[in-house]
Scaffold this motif. Sequence first.
Motif, PDB file in Angstrom:
ATOM      1  N   THR A  54       0.288 -11.148  -5.739  1.00  0.00           N
ATOM      2  CA  THR A  54       0.808  -9.636  -5.731  1.00  0.00           C
ATOM      3  C   THR A  54       0.070  -8.532  -5.544  1.00  0.00           C
ATOM      4  O   THR A  54      -1.421  -9.171  -5.468  1.00  0.00           O
ATOM      5  N   PHE A  55       0.498  -7.395  -5.212  1.00  0.00           N
ATOM      6  CA  PHE A  55      -0.578  -6.607  -5.537  1.00  0.00           C
ATOM      7  C   PHE A  55      -0.599  -4.887  -5.744  1.00  0.00           C
ATOM      8  O   PHE A  55       0.129  -4.577  -5.493  1.00  0.00           O
ATOM      9  N   VAL A  56      -1.336  -5.426  -6.595  1.00  0.00           N
ATOM     10  CA  VAL A  56      -0.652  -4.152  -8.560  1.00  0.00           C
ATOM     11  C   VAL A  56      -2.588  -3.108  -8.026  1.00  0.00           C
ATOM     12  O   VAL A  56      -3.391  -3.384  -8.486  1.00  0.00           O
ATOM     13  N   TYR A  57      -1.565  -1.818  -8.739  1.00  0.00           N
ATOM     14  CA  TYR A  57      -2.404  -1.086  -8.528  1.00  0.00           C
ATOM     15  C   TYR A  57      -2.122   0.254  -9.578  1.00  0.00           C
ATOM     16  O   TYR A  57      -0.762  -0.004  -9.999  1.00  0.00           O
ATOM     17  N   THR A  58      -2.911   1.511  -9.514  1.00  0.00           N
ATOM     18  CA  THR A  58      -2.748   2.461 -10.702  1.00  0.00           C
ATOM     19  C   THR A  58      -2.534   3.675  -9.557  1.00  0.00           C
ATOM     20  O   THR A  58      -3.863   4.292  -9.364  1.00  0.00           O
ATOM     21  N   PRO A  59      -1.728   4.374  -9.921  1.00  0.00           N
ATOM     22  CA  PRO A  59      -1.875   5.299  -8.608  1.00  0.00           C
ATOM     23  C   PRO A  59      -2.770   6.637  -9.379  1.00  0.00           C
ATOM     24  O   PRO A  59      -3.045   7.335  -8.005  1.00  0.00           O
ATOM     25  N   LYS A  60      -2.768   6.600  -9.670  1.00  0.00           N
ATOM     26  CA  LYS A  60      -3.518   8.062 -10.784  1.00  0.00           C
ATOM     27  C   LYS A  60      -5.269   7.792 -10.416  1.00  0.00           C
ATOM     28  O   LYS A  60      -5.865   8.176 -10.530  1.00  0.00           O
ATOM     29  N   GLU A  61      -5.179   6.128  -9.765  1.00  0.00           N
ATOM     30  CA  GLU A  61      -6.855   5.771  -9.499  1.00  0.00           C
ATOM     31  C   GLU A  61      -7.361   5.641  -8.523  1.00  0.00           C
ATOM     32  O   GLU A  61      -8.704   6.164  -7.953  1.00  0.00           O
ATOM     33  N   PHE A  62      -5.969   7.364  -6.765  1.00  0.00           N
ATOM     34  CA  PHE A  62      -6.233   7.135  -6.182  1.00  0.00           C
ATOM     35  C   PHE A  62      -6.397   8.883  -6.412  1.00  0.00           C
ATOM     36  O   PHE A  62      -5.539   9.972  -6.776  1.00  0.00           O
ATOM     37  N   SER A  63      -6.713   8.894  -4.832  1.00  0.00           N
ATOM     38  CA  SER A  63      -6.631  10.592  -4.785  1.00  0.00           C
ATOM     39  C   SER A  63      -5.064  11.315  -4.197  1.00  0.00           C
ATOM     40  O   SER A  63      -5.217  12.582  -4.133  1.00  0.00           O
ATOM     41  N   GLY A  64      -4.957  10.421  -3.480  1.00  0.00           N
ATOM     42  CA  GLY A  64      -3.076  10.691  -3.431  1.00  0.00           C
ATOM     43  C   GLY A  64      -2.218   9.903  -2.727  1.00  0.00           C
ATOM     44  O   GLY A  64      -2.836   8.724  -2.626  1.00  0.00           O
TER      45      GLY A  64
END
Length: 205
Positions: A54-64
Amino acid sequence: MTNIAVFASGNGSNFQAIVDAVRNGMLEANICLLVCDRPGAFAVERARTSGVETFVYTPKEFSGKAEYEKLISEKLAEANIDWIVLAGYMRLLGPVLLTAYEGRIVNIHPSLLPAYPGKDAIGQALAAGATVTGVTVHFVDEGMDTGPAITQVEVPISSGETHESLQAKIQEVEHSLYPAVLQTLINTQGESKNGTKAGTNLRFR
């Protein structure tokens, strides 16, 4: 063997159907990666139970979008991914992924597109008083459910239909249709690589 990555944001029932199809020999592919934008999504637990990375990420932790899609693209390259399969992924893809995987990104949507695009297509169909809806598998472009359709299957809406009952009917179609379409796309890609003229009009009605 073709390597696929599944993108999901929620329950992951279509992801599970694809996993089951691979296990049952109905889909000749390796599910190499699940990409998820919601750490708490049940799709992540399904992947871990199935032994899928899995690759799980949280979009708000990135600039865009470009920043997190660049990271996703790197993960896909590491896994030698051939196809991106969207299965309840609730984000529009941007230029980074659309360019890298042009013509190799597919999505499944619970309506007969162009009718009822976007969120809650089932609720939209019921609110409109429709007597029929369905399932569309389509290639992905920059729009919301606007890419070219690969195939569509109708699902009748009964009198007194509820959101839950219609969802169950649609998911029953999705879970058999999506793996079948993916296998046909893989076969078509293989024929093209081998110099055989591949069919372009895929129909599963």
